[in-house]
Motif scaffolding. Structure first.
Motif, PDB file in Angstrom:
ATOM      1  N   GLU A  53       0.607  -1.076   0.035  1.00 23.71           N
ATOM      2  CA  GLU A  53       0.408   0.013  -0.859  1.00 23.71           C
ATOM      3  C   GLU A  53       0.999   1.186   0.108  1.00 23.71           C
ATOM      4  O   GLU A  53       0.552   2.720  -0.916  1.00 23.71           O
ATOM      5  CB  GLU A  53      -1.038  -0.364   1.236  1.00 23.71           C
ATOM      6  CG  GLU A  53      -2.131  -0.933   1.533  1.00 23.71           C
ATOM      7  CD  GLU A  53      -2.604  -1.232   2.106  1.00 23.71           C
ATOM      8  OE1 GLU A  53      -2.404   0.051   3.338  1.00 23.71           O
ATOM      9  OE2 GLU A  53      -3.903  -2.405   2.658  1.00 23.71           O
ATOM     10  N   VAL A  54       1.716   0.967   0.500  1.00 26.45           N
ATOM     11  CA  VAL A  54       3.393   2.284   0.530  1.00 26.45           C
ATOM     12  C   VAL A  54       3.424   2.755  -0.880  1.00 26.45           C
ATOM     13  O   VAL A  54       3.347   4.248  -1.537  1.00 26.45           O
ATOM     14  CB  VAL A  54       3.415   2.055   1.972  1.00 26.45           C
ATOM     15  CG1 VAL A  54       4.674   3.537   1.508  1.00 26.45           C
ATOM     16  CG2 VAL A  54       3.680   2.186   2.989  1.00 26.45           C
TER      17      VAL A  54
ATOM     18  N   GLU B  61       2.116   0.881  -3.490  1.00 26.15           N
ATOM     19  CA  GLU B  61       1.687   2.200  -4.285  1.00 26.15           C
ATOM     20  C   GLU B  61       0.941   3.312  -3.876  1.00 26.15           C
ATOM     21  O   GLU B  61       1.098   4.432  -5.262  1.00 26.15           O
ATOM     22  CB  GLU B  61      -0.148   1.632  -4.101  1.00 26.15           C
ATOM     23  CG  GLU B  61      -0.870   1.638  -5.329  1.00 26.15           C
ATOM     24  CD  GLU B  61      -2.044   0.859  -4.255  1.00 26.15           C
ATOM     25  OE1 GLU B  61      -3.081   1.846  -4.715  1.00 26.15           O
ATOM     26  OE2 GLU B  61      -2.255  -0.167  -4.006  1.00 26.15           O
ATOM     27  N   ALA B  62       1.239   4.102  -2.946  1.00 24.13           N
ATOM     28  CA  ALA B  62       0.697   5.576  -2.924  1.00 24.13           C
ATOM     29  C   ALA B  62       2.304   6.324  -3.385  1.00 24.13           C
ATOM     30  O   ALA B  62       1.893   7.127  -3.689  1.00 24.13           O
ATOM     31  CB  ALA B  62       0.851   5.932  -1.213  1.00 24.13           C
ATOM     32  N   ILE B  63       3.725   5.211  -3.097  1.00 26.24           N
ATOM     33  CA  ILE B  63       4.402   6.848  -3.710  1.00 26.24           C
ATOM     34  C   ILE B  63       4.816   6.618  -5.088  1.00 26.24           C
ATOM     35  O   ILE B  63       5.296   7.624  -5.531  1.00 26.24           O
ATOM     36  CB  ILE B  63       5.884   5.745  -3.066  1.00 26.24           C
ATOM     37  CG1 ILE B  63       5.284   6.023  -1.345  1.00 26.24           C
ATOM     38  CG2 ILE B  63       6.724   6.528  -3.505  1.00 26.24           C
ATOM     39  CD1 ILE B  63       7.686   5.486  -0.693  1.00 26.24           C
ATOM     40  N   THR B  64       4.122   5.567  -6.214  1.00 27.49           N
ATOM     41  CA  THR B  64       3.911   5.474  -6.954  1.00 27.49           C
ATOM     42  C   THR B  64       3.498   5.912  -7.785  1.00 27.49           C
ATOM     43  O   THR B  64       3.590   6.830  -8.541  1.00 27.49           O
ATOM     44  CB  THR B  64       4.021   3.876  -7.676  1.00 27.49           C
ATOM     45  OG1 THR B  64       4.940   3.436  -7.490  1.00 27.49           O
ATOM     46  CG2 THR B  64       3.930   3.509  -9.071  1.00 27.49           C
ATOM     47  N   ALA B  65       2.028   5.883  -7.202  1.00 28.98           N
ATOM     48  CA  ALA B  65       0.900   7.057  -7.678  1.00 28.98           C
ATOM     49  C   ALA B  65       0.962   8.349  -7.850  1.00 28.98           C
ATOM     50  O   ALA B  65       1.383   9.443  -8.401  1.00 28.98           O
ATOM     51  CB  ALA B  65      -0.528   6.699  -6.993  1.00 28.98           C
ATOM     52  N   ALA B  66       1.561   9.390  -6.403  1.00 32.79           N
ATOM     53  CA  ALA B  66       2.195  10.468  -5.917  1.00 32.79           C
ATOM     54  C   ALA B  66       3.367  10.896  -7.121  1.00 32.79           C
ATOM     55  O   ALA B  66       4.104  12.020  -7.585  1.00 32.79           O
ATOM     56  CB  ALA B  66       3.006  10.851  -5.116  1.00 32.79           C
TER      57      ALA B  66
ATOM     58  N   ARG C 177       1.890  16.637  -2.635  1.00 28.62           N
ATOM     59  CA  ARG C 177       1.292  15.396  -2.391  1.00 28.62           C
ATOM     60  C   ARG C 177       3.146  14.376  -2.559  1.00 28.62           C
ATOM     61  O   ARG C 177       2.957  13.753  -1.782  1.00 28.62           O
ATOM     62  CB  ARG C 177       0.287  14.933  -3.137  1.00 28.62           C
ATOM     63  CG  ARG C 177      -0.137  13.500  -3.028  1.00 28.62           C
ATOM     64  CD  ARG C 177      -1.513  12.741  -4.334  1.00 28.62           C
ATOM     65  NE  ARG C 177      -1.705  11.830  -4.096  1.00 28.62           N
ATOM     66  CZ  ARG C 177      -2.047  10.919  -4.759  1.00 28.62           C
ATOM     67  NH1 ARG C 177      -1.897  11.024  -6.363  1.00 28.62           N
ATOM     68  NH2 ARG C 177      -1.962   9.995  -4.634  1.00 28.62           N
TER      69      ARG C 177
ATOM     70  N   THR D 144       3.273  12.373   1.193  1.00 28.40           N
ATOM     71  CA  THR D 144       3.833  11.794   1.321  1.00 28.40           C
ATOM     72  C   THR D 144       4.937  10.251   1.351  1.00 28.40           C
ATOM     73  O   THR D 144       5.092   9.788   2.537  1.00 28.40           O
ATOM     74  CB  THR D 144       3.010  10.315  -0.560  1.00 28.40           C
ATOM     75  OG1 THR D 144       2.022  11.217  -0.388  1.00 28.40           O
ATOM     76  CG2 THR D 144       3.530   8.724  -0.022  1.00 28.40           C
TER      77      THR D 144
ATOM     78  N   HIS E 248       6.348   8.505   4.906  1.00 29.95           N
ATOM     79  CA  HIS E 248       6.596   7.058   4.933  1.00 29.95           C
ATOM     80  C   HIS E 248       7.848   7.129   5.139  1.00 29.95           C
ATOM     81  O   HIS E 248       8.419   5.819   4.894  1.00 29.95           O
ATOM     82  CB  HIS E 248       6.114   6.695   3.788  1.00 29.95           C
ATOM     83  CG  HIS E 248       4.787   6.346   3.611  1.00 29.95           C
ATOM     84  ND1 HIS E 248       3.800   5.138   4.421  1.00 29.95           N
ATOM     85  CD2 HIS E 248       3.889   6.770   2.846  1.00 29.95           C
ATOM     86  CE1 HIS E 248       2.406   5.914   4.227  1.00 29.95           C
ATOM     87  NE2 HIS E 248       2.459   6.266   3.386  1.00 29.95           N
TER      88      HIS E 248
END
Length: 131
Positions: A37-38, A40-45, A61, A65, A69
């Motif tokens: 999940e972390v 994914e959040a970093i990759t999306a940002a 963002r 992020t 993390h």
């Protein structure tokens, strides 16, 4: 003569404000072994910054992020970009400075904290106190 000086000053200020800032290179983040999940959040940002490299929202963002993390080195770079894109907001240099201050070279935080203190409104003493 005075009118010419005023026009020149106004033009210089406009060029300074309108000139696109130089942004740092987008940091790479080692996501091996990181919670999915972390990652994914970093990759999306990060993808948002790649899609819109001049977007304050995307850089901010990504910075937050990464900061949340525990990627302080990469977050500092992103806060620097946000600060360059939003020069009148003391938040970005303040967050950059607080991360630098807690690192191995606390003195490196001084320029960012000084900038935050300089642009912060009078009723917001925190950047000046931290500096």
């Amino acid at each position: 003569m005075v009118l010419l000086i005023l026009a020149g000053s106004a033009g210089g200020y406009w060029i300074y404000e309108a000139w696109p800032p130089t942004l740092p290179e987008l940091p790479t983040v080692d996501l091996d072994g990181v919670d999915p999940e972390v990652a994914e959040a970093i990759t999306a940002a990060r993808a948002a910054v790649v899609a819109k490299p001049r977007s304050l929202e995307a850089w901010a963002r990504l910075a937050m992020t990464l900061d949340a993390h525990h990627y302080p080195t990469e977050a500092v770079i992103c806060y620097s970009a946000a600060s360059a894109l939003d020069r009148s907001n003391p938040l970005w240099p303040y967050l950059q400075g607080t991360l630098l201050q807690s690192g191995s070279n606390p003195e490196s935080a001084l320029p960012a904290l000084e900038r935050a203190a300089r642009v912060a409104p009078r009723d917001s003493p925190m950047p000046r106190l931290r500096w």
